[in-house]
Design a protein around this motif. Structure first.
Motif: not given
Length: 193
Positions: A110-127
């Motif tokens: 999800y690093h490109t699209s994001g998603r509903v209910g992103m975890t902290k790690l999802d947010k960190i890598v995406c950001l």
């Protein structure tokens, strides 16, 4: 077979131009800083960042084949080809390199699209992908400043930037990105259930 960090670096860096590898190194560095700043696991952040662009420079046909042949998200095939590498990278990280941690795999996915209910790690890598030191686009400094205070506010600004760019270019917008942005806005306003 389990791969060491050094082996993964060799594998990933060998699949992309040197300039892109420099980007990956910047994402790794930024992800670790963000993980430490916001209380996430820096080892997981580093690993997900290391693998996030694993399939980025594979031929589009190869990425599409991985999605079709393995029952991955077919909706991706209907949008910008830049969307494919995240899903493919997560799949290949698990299948070929033994990454079993679902949190790491989701952060890659999800690093490109994001998603509903992103975890902290999802947010960190995406950001981290938005703000790594080599990134230079209108508004990146604002996003970097926001990232000192809030993962969510910085990501909203990042998604706003992406969506504005796509609108300007009259390109389609992957629906999950809009949903992720809206979910982050609800989260910052305390509207999550």
């Amino acid at each position: 077979m389990e791969y060491s960090r050094e082996q993964l670096i060799e594998i990933v860096s060998g699949q992309m131009p040197a300039k892109r590898w420099k980007h990956v190194e910047g994402v790794m560095e930024s992800a670790v800083i963000l993980a430490e700043r916001f209380g996430a696991d820096p080892v997981k952040a580093d690993l997900a960042a290391l693998l996030h662009d694993l399939a980025k420079f594979w031929p589009v046909e190869r990425q599409e084949a991985v999605i079709r042949d393995n029952g991955l998200n077919p909706e991706l095939l209907e949008y910008d080809k830049q969307m494919l590498h995240a899903e493919v990278g997560a799949f290949i990280s698990e299948r070929d390199y033994g990454i079993a941690d679902p949190e790491v795999l989701d952060a890659i996915r999800y690093h490109t699209s994001g998603r509903v209910g992103m975890t902290k790690l999802d947010k960190i890598v995406c950001l981290a992908d938005y703000i790594e030191p080599g990134r230079d686009f209108p508004g990146v400094e604002k996003i970097r400043e926001l990232a000192k205070l809030s993962l969510e506010e910085a990501l909203i600004a990042g998604f706003d930037s992406t969506i504005s760019f796509l609108l300007e270019k009259r390109k389609t917008i992957f629906p999950l990105t809009v949903l992720a942005r809206n979910d982050l806005i609800r989260e910052t306003k305390g509207l999550h259930v």
